[in-house]
Design an enzyme around this catalytic site. Structure first.
Site, PDB file in Angstrom:
ATOM      1  N   HIS A 108      44.281 -25.879 -36.422  1.00 63.11           N
ATOM      2  CA  HIS A 108      43.227 -24.909 -36.845  1.00 63.11           C
ATOM      3  C   HIS A 108      42.375 -24.093 -36.030  1.00 63.11           C
ATOM      4  O   HIS A 108      41.669 -22.238 -36.435  1.00 63.11           O
ATOM      5  CB  HIS A 108      42.840 -25.075 -37.921  1.00 63.11           C
ATOM      6  CG  HIS A 108      41.435 -25.125 -38.573  1.00 63.11           C
ATOM      7  ND1 HIS A 108      41.137 -27.089 -38.640  1.00 63.11           N
ATOM      8  CD2 HIS A 108      40.749 -24.826 -38.774  1.00 63.11           C
ATOM      9  CE1 HIS A 108      40.064 -27.118 -39.146  1.00 63.11           C
ATOM     10  NE2 HIS A 108      39.682 -26.147 -38.337  1.00 63.11           N
ATOM     11  N   ASP A 129      46.123 -32.220 -37.495  1.00 62.45           N
ATOM     12  CA  ASP A 129      45.384 -31.400 -37.065  1.00 62.45           C
ATOM     13  C   ASP A 129      44.506 -31.439 -35.879  1.00 62.45           C
ATOM     14  O   ASP A 129      43.122 -31.713 -35.993  1.00 62.45           O
ATOM     15  CB  ASP A 129      44.208 -30.929 -38.882  1.00 62.45           C
ATOM     16  CG  ASP A 129      43.182 -29.915 -38.284  1.00 62.45           C
ATOM     17  OD1 ASP A 129      44.251 -28.822 -37.661  1.00 62.45           O
ATOM     18  OD2 ASP A 129      42.053 -29.686 -38.898  1.00 62.45           O
ATOM     19  N   SER A 180      34.397 -28.227 -37.402  1.00 65.71           N
ATOM     20  CA  SER A 180      35.838 -28.617 -37.307  1.00 65.71           C
ATOM     21  C   SER A 180      35.711 -28.618 -35.670  1.00 65.71           C
ATOM     22  O   SER A 180      34.997 -27.422 -34.693  1.00 65.71           O
ATOM     23  CB  SER A 180      36.511 -27.674 -37.154  1.00 65.71           C
ATOM     24  OG  SER A 180      36.947 -27.683 -38.652  1.00 65.71           O
TER      25      SER A 180
END
Length: 256
Positions: A71, A116, A210
């Site tokens: 992402h 992800d 992230s």
């Protein structure tokens, strides 16, 4: 957008609902409840940057391949990205490298954050030293409640506002997928087969972390992915389970 996310969180809290997945992907991240750290202790850590700003983390897999979150690569092209390696500071030091291309996991699902994970290909090889090293991937899920550590840059939820310049890290405990999806926590069926969780009261990864590493005994066991709020009771941080995607990481790293 930030005010909109905060409003959604407030509504969800009042009515006991879960904020829609993806609203709080941990992509602009921060380490909550952590301490300042040196790159020598996390030499696999990288800062993924766009327009001269840190916005995601990642881990060095080999001399020219970086592991990050899928992402983090929404609506970008490789030419816009840079990776800083070998520095405790995202803004200076070490070496700033260009990305020649990237590859997102073929099974990645944006709304649910399944699979992800993505690979970045550097345009030139790294030279390994005390501040730049690859991290080995785990072959198996770590034990429940194993001691783990997450590292990254980003807001710390304490003054002054903004992201800190220096790398930070925080200790958490591994929570297996089945328990993370149980009534002990608030996610339920949102926890999928490709995920693993980590939790400690008042400690968490968050937006901007992230793609960064979740590490147990110097093995990469998770990739920072998503969560509901940051360090919120009953909502652990959610990570890609590296043992679940290891084979594809290895094969894709050879061909990218």
């Amino acid at each position: 957008m930030l005010k909109f996310v905060i409003l959604l969180c407030s509504i969800a809290y009042v009515f006991g609902a879960v904020v829609p997945l993806g609203m709080l992907s941990q992509s602009d991240g921060r380490i909550v409840g952590g301490v300042e750290s040196k790159i020598e202790d996390f030499p696999w850590q990288i800062s993924l940057q766009r327009d001269g700003r840190h916005y995601c983390g990642g881990s060095i897999y080999s001399k020219n391949v970086i592991i990050t979150a899928a992402h983090c690569l929404r609506n970008v092209v490789a030419e816009e990205l840079r990776v800083r390696v070998g520095s405790s500071y995202w803004e200076h030091g070490g070496s700033l490298r260009n990305i020649s291309k990237f590859q997102i996991h073929e099974s990645y699902v944006e709304p649910t954050k399944e699979y992800d994970v993505a690979l970045l290909k550097l345009d030139s090889d790294l030279s390994f030293n005390s501040t730049i090293k690859a991290i080995e991937l785990t072959n198996e899920i770590p034990p429940e409640y194993a001691d783990a550590i997450v590292s990254g840059w980003g807001e710390t939820l304490v003054p002054p506002p903004g992201i800190p310049d220096q790398l930070r890290s925080v200790d958490v405990k591994i929570i297996h997928r089945e328990k993370c999806a149980s009534r002990n926590f608030g996610y339920g069926s949102n926890i999928k087969a490709s995920m693993i969780c980590a939790y400690a009261i008042g400690k968490d990864s968050c937006q901007g972390d992230s793609g960064g590493p979740l590490v147990v005994n110097n093995l990469l066991v998770g990739v920072v992915s998503w969560g509901i709020d940051c360090a919120r009771p009953s909502y652990p941080g959610v990570y890609v389970d590296v043992s679940h995607v290891r084979s594809l990481i290895v094969s894709n790293a050879e061909s990218i």
